[in-house]
Design a protein around this motif. Structure first.
Motif, PDB file in Angstrom:
ATOM      1  N   SER A 199     -27.485   5.348  31.081  1.00 23.55           N
ATOM      2  CA  SER A 199     -27.566   4.183  30.186  1.00 23.55           C
ATOM      3  C   SER A 199     -27.751   4.604  28.729  1.00 23.55           C
ATOM      4  O   SER A 199     -27.494   3.839  27.824  1.00 23.55           O
ATOM      5  N   PHE A 201     -30.372   4.697  27.394  1.00 28.52           N
ATOM      6  CA  PHE A 201     -31.399   3.742  26.947  1.00 28.52           C
ATOM      7  C   PHE A 201     -32.761   4.350  27.305  1.00 28.52           C
ATOM      8  O   PHE A 201     -33.202   4.275  28.449  1.00 28.52           O
ATOM      9  N   ASN A 219     -38.542   6.456  31.601  1.00 30.48           N
ATOM     10  CA  ASN A 219     -37.580   6.111  32.660  1.00 30.48           C
ATOM     11  C   ASN A 219     -36.814   7.332  33.133  1.00 30.48           C
ATOM     12  O   ASN A 219     -36.441   8.201  32.339  1.00 30.48           O
ATOM     13  N   GLU A 221     -33.512   8.209  35.367  1.00 27.78           N
ATOM     14  CA  GLU A 221     -32.334   7.608  36.026  1.00 27.78           C
ATOM     15  C   GLU A 221     -31.825   8.504  37.145  1.00 27.78           C
ATOM     16  O   GLU A 221     -32.321   9.614  37.342  1.00 27.78           O
ATOM     17  N   THR A 228     -33.093   4.701  40.112  1.00 30.30           N
ATOM     18  CA  THR A 228     -33.755   4.813  38.801  1.00 30.30           C
ATOM     19  C   THR A 228     -35.183   4.269  38.852  1.00 30.30           C
ATOM     20  O   THR A 228     -35.448   3.258  39.502  1.00 30.30           O
ATOM     21  N   CYS A 230     -38.244   2.928  36.319  1.00 36.44           N
ATOM     22  CA  CYS A 230     -38.514   2.482  34.945  1.00 36.44           C
ATOM     23  C   CYS A 230     -39.762   3.169  34.392  1.00 36.44           C
ATOM     24  O   CYS A 230     -40.623   3.635  35.149  1.00 36.44           O
ATOM     25  N   TRP A 260     -38.543  -5.435  26.854  1.00 32.04           N
ATOM     26  CA  TRP A 260     -39.529  -6.157  27.672  1.00 32.04           C
ATOM     27  C   TRP A 260     -39.406  -5.658  29.103  1.00 32.04           C
ATOM     28  O   TRP A 260     -38.301  -5.300  29.540  1.00 32.04           O
ATOM     29  N   PRO A 261     -40.475  -5.633  29.862  1.00 37.29           N
ATOM     30  CA  PRO A 261     -40.391  -5.085  31.217  1.00 37.29           C
ATOM     31  C   PRO A 261     -39.463  -5.901  32.120  1.00 37.29           C
ATOM     32  O   PRO A 261     -39.412  -7.130  32.027  1.00 37.29           O
TER      33      PRO A 261
HETATM   34  N1  THU Z   1     -35.823   0.383  32.064  1.00 41.28           N
HETATM   35  C1  THU Z   1     -37.162   0.655  31.997  1.00 41.28           C
HETATM   36  O1  THU Z   1     -37.564   1.839  31.924  1.00 41.28           O
HETATM   37  N2  THU Z   1     -38.032  -0.376  32.022  1.00 41.28           N
HETATM   38  C2  THU Z   1     -37.696  -1.695  32.138  1.00 41.28           C
HETATM   39  O2  THU Z   1     -38.541  -2.532  32.410  1.00 41.28           O
HETATM   40  C3  THU Z   1     -36.280  -2.060  31.927  1.00 41.28           C
HETATM   41  C4  THU Z   1     -35.295  -0.964  32.192  1.00 41.28           C
HETATM   42  C5  THU Z   1     -34.879   1.499  32.066  1.00 41.28           C
HETATM   43  C6  THU Z   1     -34.286   1.714  33.406  1.00 41.28           C
HETATM   44  C7  THU Z   1     -32.956   2.337  33.047  1.00 41.28           C
HETATM   45  O3  THU Z   1     -33.131   3.742  32.988  1.00 41.28           O
HETATM   46  C8  THU Z   1     -32.641   1.839  31.663  1.00 41.28           C
HETATM   47  O4  THU Z   1     -33.830   1.247  31.185  1.00 41.28           O
HETATM   48  C9  THU Z   1     -31.503   0.834  31.637  1.00 41.28           C
HETATM   49  O5  THU Z   1     -31.707  -0.167  32.559  1.00 41.28           O
END
Ligand code: THU
Length: 311
Positions: A199, A201, A219, A221, A228, A230, A260-261
């Motif tokens: 991602s 991200f 996170n 993955e 994955t 979080c 946000w979670p």
């Molecule tokens: N992700 C988190 O770490 N926390 C969240 O609450 C939302 C998503 C991460 C999981 C994944 O590696 C990436 O963000 C994209 O979804």
């Protein structure tokens, strides 16, 4: 509220000169004992506190305990607690210590060596007030049934003392409460541990436990995508393995904008919240925003719905 029966045979004038003005030592003793009682969950108690010199405590130690040595503090509980029990789970024994004259339970006597407290404050490099406050808390927990014979007992008693010192804001530097800024910067630091090749991200998080410890998470993955984990749940796992169970706050960050979670993480945080939980999101370039977990997960389903009692 604790009632304190005061006795002071020495040094009380000195005490007021040394940073304890304007309230003096007795206000400090009351604040400390109130904090200890609240942490233990006991109400309506009273204790007697006596301030003495080094010579005097040596005499008392010899007469009462057969130990011919000066010490910093002595405590004489009026209640004999069953092995492994403290005041909170000794209702019957507390009742026996009820004193109608005070309309309170008498927990026992504390004897403080003000000279030794002064020496120890200088030795540790903190204030006389902090040292007296700490010794009072230590003695209070003895009166409430705590001891430090084994390493485990010592750890528990030290935790209680730390909580009391935090409550009255008389902590050592390393025990100081974690500010939101610290929690946020630890979340930002955790970003560097993210493994997010799919991602791109990155997410970093930092949890604060009710006993003041912090736990980071990032996170991670997976090629299968679904495996994955979080950042928030990584932080929760870290924390649980360190023995923490209840969390008051979490800071969550990503490189740009807000993270946000997700729903699963909200549910997992809900399981271990301390009443409720503060959720902060933001980052290096995104001003931090705050919401309560109960706002993010209204009408939640949690352990209380299954009436689970954790051992
Ligand atoms: N992700 C988190 O770490 N926390 C969240 O609450 C939302 C998503 C991460 C999981 C994944 O590696 C990436 O963000 C994209 O979804």
């Amino acid at each position: 509220m604790t009632e304190i029966t005061k006795k002071s045979r020495c040094l009380i004038d000195d005490i007021d000169e040394y940073s304890l003005a304007p309230d003096g030592f007795w206000a400090l003793a009351e604040a400390v004992s109130d904090a200890c009682l609240e942490i233990e969950g006991v109400e309506n108690a009273y204790v007697s506190v006596t301030l003495v010199t080094g010579e005097e405590i040596k005499d008392i130690n010899r007469e009462m305990r057969g130990v011919d040595r000066e010490t910093d503090v002595l405590s004489f509980p009026s209640i004999h607690y069953a092995p492994g029990k403290t005041a909170k789970d000794s209702e019957k024994r507390l009742k026996k210590a009820y004193d109608p004259a005070f309309d309170r339970y008498f927990l026992g006597d504390i004897v403080l060596n003000t000279q030794r407290a002064m020496e120890q404050a200088n030795q540790f490099g903190h204030s006389f007030k902090r040292e007296l406050g700490y010794l009072t808390a230590h003695a209070m927990f003895h009166l409430l049934g705590y001891d430090h014979m084994t390493d485990e007992e010592k750890r528990i008693m030290r935790e209680m003392e730390k909580k009391a010192m935090r409550k009255i804001q008389l902590y050592r530097k390393e025990d100081a409460p974690v500010t939101n800024e610290i929690l946020q910067s630890l979340a930002i630091e955790a970003l560097d541990f993210s493994y997010s090749p799919y991602s791109k991200f990155r997410v970093g998080a930092c949890l604060l436990s009710e006993d003041g410890r912090t736990f980071q998470g990032a996170n991670f993955e997976n090629a299968s995508y679904g495996a994955t984990i979080c950042a928030e749940r990584c932080a929760v796992s870290n924390a649980l393995m360190a023995g923490a169970r209840r969390f008051t706050k979490i800071a969550i960050t990503t490189d740009e904008g807000y993270a946000w979670p997700c729903g699963i993480c909200r549910q997992v945080l809900n399981e271990f919240k301390d009443g409720d939980m503060v959720v902060m999101v933001g980052g290096k370039n995104a001003p931090w925003k705050t919401k309560m977990l109960s706002e993010l997960l209204p009408e939640s389903f949690g352990p209380e719905d299954l009436d689970v009692q954790e051992e």
